[in-house]
Design a protein around this motif. Structure first.
Motif, short mmCIF file in Angstrom:
data_model
loop_
_atom_site.label_atom_id
_atom_site.label_comp_id
_atom_site.label_asym_id
_atom_site.label_seq_id
_atom_site.Cartn_x
_atom_site.Cartn_y
_atom_site.Cartn_z
N ARG A 217 5.59 27.08 -8.55
CA ARG A 217 4.66 26.05 -8.09
C ARG A 217 3.23 26.56 -8.08
O ARG A 217 2.99 27.73 -7.79
CB ARG A 217 5.04 25.59 -6.68
CG ARG A 217 6.42 24.99 -6.56
CD ARG A 217 6.83 24.82 -5.11
NE ARG A 217 6.04 23.80 -4.41
CZ ARG A 217 6.10 23.58 -3.09
NH1 ARG A 217 6.90 24.33 -2.33
NH2 ARG A 217 5.35 22.64 -2.54
N ASN A 220 1.64 25.39 -2.47
CA ASN A 220 2.71 25.01 -1.54
C ASN A 220 2.37 23.67 -0.89
O ASN A 220 1.38 23.03 -1.25
CB ASN A 220 2.94 26.11 -0.51
CG ASN A 220 1.68 26.40 0.32
OD1 ASN A 220 0.78 25.57 0.44
ND2 ASN A 220 1.63 27.59 0.92
N ASP A 221 3.18 23.27 0.08
CA ASP A 221 2.98 21.97 0.72
C ASP A 221 1.67 21.89 1.51
O ASP A 221 1.19 20.80 1.81
CB ASP A 221 4.16 21.65 1.64
CG ASP A 221 5.45 21.43 0.86
OD1 ASP A 221 5.36 21.08 -0.32
OD2 ASP A 221 6.54 21.62 1.44
N LYS A 222 1.10 23.06 1.84
CA LYS A 222 -0.19 23.08 2.53
C LYS A 222 -1.36 23.07 1.55
O LYS A 222 -2.51 23.03 1.97
CB LYS A 222 -0.28 24.32 3.41
CG LYS A 222 0.72 24.36 4.56
CD LYS A 222 0.57 25.63 5.37
CE LYS A 222 1.57 25.68 6.51
NZ LYS A 222 1.43 26.94 7.30
N GLU A 224 -1.98 25.57 -0.56
CA GLU A 224 -2.40 26.95 -0.82
C GLU A 224 -1.79 27.45 -2.13
O GLU A 224 -0.64 27.15 -2.45
CB GLU A 224 -1.96 27.85 0.33
CG GLU A 224 -2.54 27.44 1.67
CD GLU A 224 -1.80 28.06 2.84
OE1 GLU A 224 -2.41 28.17 3.93
OE2 GLU A 224 -0.62 28.42 2.67
N THR A 226 0.14 29.41 -4.85
CA THR A 226 1.39 30.17 -4.73
C THR A 226 1.83 30.75 -6.07
O THR A 226 3.03 30.93 -6.32
CB THR A 226 2.53 29.27 -4.19
OG1 THR A 226 2.63 28.09 -5.02
CG2 THR A 226 2.25 28.86 -2.77
N SER A 229 4.20 33.92 -6.19
CA SER A 229 5.58 33.86 -5.72
C SER A 229 6.51 34.61 -6.68
O SER A 229 6.16 34.83 -7.85
CB SER A 229 6.04 32.40 -5.61
OG SER A 229 6.14 31.84 -6.91
N GLU A 418 2.33 17.65 -4.19
CA GLU A 418 1.75 18.25 -2.99
C GLU A 418 0.41 17.62 -2.61
O GLU A 418 -0.25 18.08 -1.69
CB GLU A 418 1.55 19.75 -3.20
CG GLU A 418 2.84 20.55 -3.35
CD GLU A 418 3.34 20.59 -4.79
OE1 GLU A 418 4.36 21.23 -5.06
OE2 GLU A 418 2.69 19.98 -5.67
#
Length: 466
Positions: A217, A220-222, A224, A226, A229, A418
């Motif tokens: 991704r 992320n869901d916030k 930010e 990623t 990862s 997101e």
């Protein structure tokens, strides 16, 4: 096929303020134009043959509706600047056609879309007549950002004959693609053709295709970044192995990857579905040139297999990159005339619209409530090509059209689910991932350092847009 907008972070960060200021200064409090049954429509299908085809549909609409349409072709790369200038002058078009997802979300973030009109259009046409994934990618919750029209898919194409001779399975996973690239990389044959040009969004799209397949991704869901990862690190390493170890030397672009595969010097390639008319020998300026193609022009098309969705070791299901283009209605549009125009282009004029280039305009509306499959059927029969004409059904083995239509279901995109559509649009201008890929495959950086660089650049860009 791709959006090649360029710009600086400063320009991107200031875009929203400039556009909104332009709207407030030029359009008044209500924004909507006074009805005069005349609308301005911009289309990014601006190549001469496609403009001519669009004009024919528009003339029919004008005769049936009494609405006059000023049709203007615009270049995809120039659209952000043109919108900014038009908004500042209070002269936005009413409707824009063939708008990619990143640009749709940028316009939405800058308050330029009339989401109520597009919601009503989809309600008129029937939401169940659309592919659900296309509706999802062009919506923000219950807000309908645009009317999804058609799609192209990023494909992994491969030489079926070489795979069969080597006893290899179709490259549907990271493991099978890596195995095939290593085994077939010999005797003047590259295992894989992948884009590495740091200045081309096509490189970023090609990487996103492989990254999505592994569950990597962008954020992320916030919101930010990623890209650091474990799943993304695996994607960077895999891309490096395929492109640098088993690809042609030097910087590879959208043109050179195709040329290598067409010359019969590559066993696999990642490219968009716009390839299919060229692969079938229907464009004189981009003909297959493999040794066997001289006596048998259909050799390469006949011996090419297609994977629409790849799967990596960290992913739960296959996925792929694709682009959905849409009809966008602007905040200042004459709503009644614009609504009737888009209704027409997604109804009576729809087959002519996607028929301009069916290999790269896969319909995302299946049919009508009365005839649920009418557009899928028309698309299968539509002729593709420039100098020669054949339908996909005639040019390729049975099952390909179903693969392409079904591929829309597996289409994913970084950042949109997101709620980071504005960031996605900005990364298409700044190309942080493409730059990292270029440095990595050029040997200047390791995959791990390329990961850190790309992630840092995306996060800095995200903060600059806040």
């Amino acid at each position: 096929m791709v959006w090649k907008a360029r710009g600086t972070r400063t320009a991107l960060a200031g875009l929203a303020a400039t556009l909104v200021a332009g709207l407030l200064a030029g359009c008044g409090s209500s924004g909507e134009q006074q009805p005069d049954k005349r609308i301005t429509v911009w289309t990014q299908e601006n190549l001469p043959p496609r403009m001519a085809a669009t004009k024919k549909v528009v003339r029919r609409f004008e005769k049936e509706s009494g609405v006059h349409v000023d049709l203007v072709g615009v270049d995809e790369a120039q659209l952000p600047q043109l919108i900014m200038s038009a908004a500042a002058a209070g002269k936005l078009p009413d409707v824009i056609g063939a708008v990619p997802l990143g640009q749709v979300w940028q316009m939405y973030g800058n308050g330029l879309l009339h989401t109520d009109v597009t919601r009503k259009i989809v309600a008129d046409l029937g939401p169940k007549t659309f592919r659900s994934n296309a509706l999802s990618l062009t919506a923000d919750g219950d807000k309908r950002l645009a009317v999804p029209s058609d799609a192209w898919l990023q494909l992994l194409v491969y030489r079926k004959d070489l795979f069969a001779k080597a006893g290899l399975k179709a490259p549907t996973s990271y493991a099978s693609a890596l195995k095939a690239a290593a085994k077939l990389d010999k005797g003047g044959m590259d295992g894989m053709s992948l884009a590495t040009d740091p200045s081309d969004v096509f490189t970023q799209q090609s990487f996103e295709d492989l990254a999505l397949a592994n569950g990597c991704r962008l954020v992320n869901d916030k919101g930010e970044a990623t890209l650091d990862s474990p799943a993304c690190r695996t994607s960077f390493k895999t891309y490096d192995t395929l492109a640098r170890e088993h690809g042609a030397p030097g910087t590879q672009s959208v043109d050179t990857t195709r040329a290598t595969y067409f010359a019969g010097r590559s066993a696999m390639m990642v490219w968009s579905s716009f390839l299919l008319d060229e692969l079938a020998g229907l464009r004189s300026d981009a003909l297959p040139s493999c040794p066997q193609c001289k006596k048998d022009p259909d050799f390469l098309a006949r011996n090419t297999g297609i994977v629409t969705a790849l799967q990596g070791p960290d992913a739960q299901r296959p996925a792929q990159f694709g682009e959905i283009t849409s009809w966008a209605v602007t905040r200042t549009a004459e709503t009644a005339a614009s609504r009737s125009f888009v209704d027409y282009m997604m109804g009576k004029g729809y087959a002519d619209w996607f028929g301009m280039a069916p290999e790269g305009k896969i319909p995302v509306r299946n049919g009508t409530p009365k005839d649920p499959d009418v557009f899928r059927t028309a698309w299968r029969e539509a002729d593709m090509g420039v100098d020669k004409k054949r339908s996909l059904k005639q040019a390729y083995p049975d099952g390909l059209t179903d693969q392409l239509l079904d591929g829309i279901k597996g289409m994913r995109r970084w950042g949109l689910t997101e709620g980071q559509g504005i960031l996605v649009g900005a990364t298409n201008g700044e190309l942080p991932v493409a730059k990292a890929i270029g440095a990595m495959t050029g040997g200047q950086e390791s995959p791990d350092s390329a990961v850190e660089e790309a992630n840092s650049e995306v996060e800095a860009l995200r903060k600059s847009l806040q």
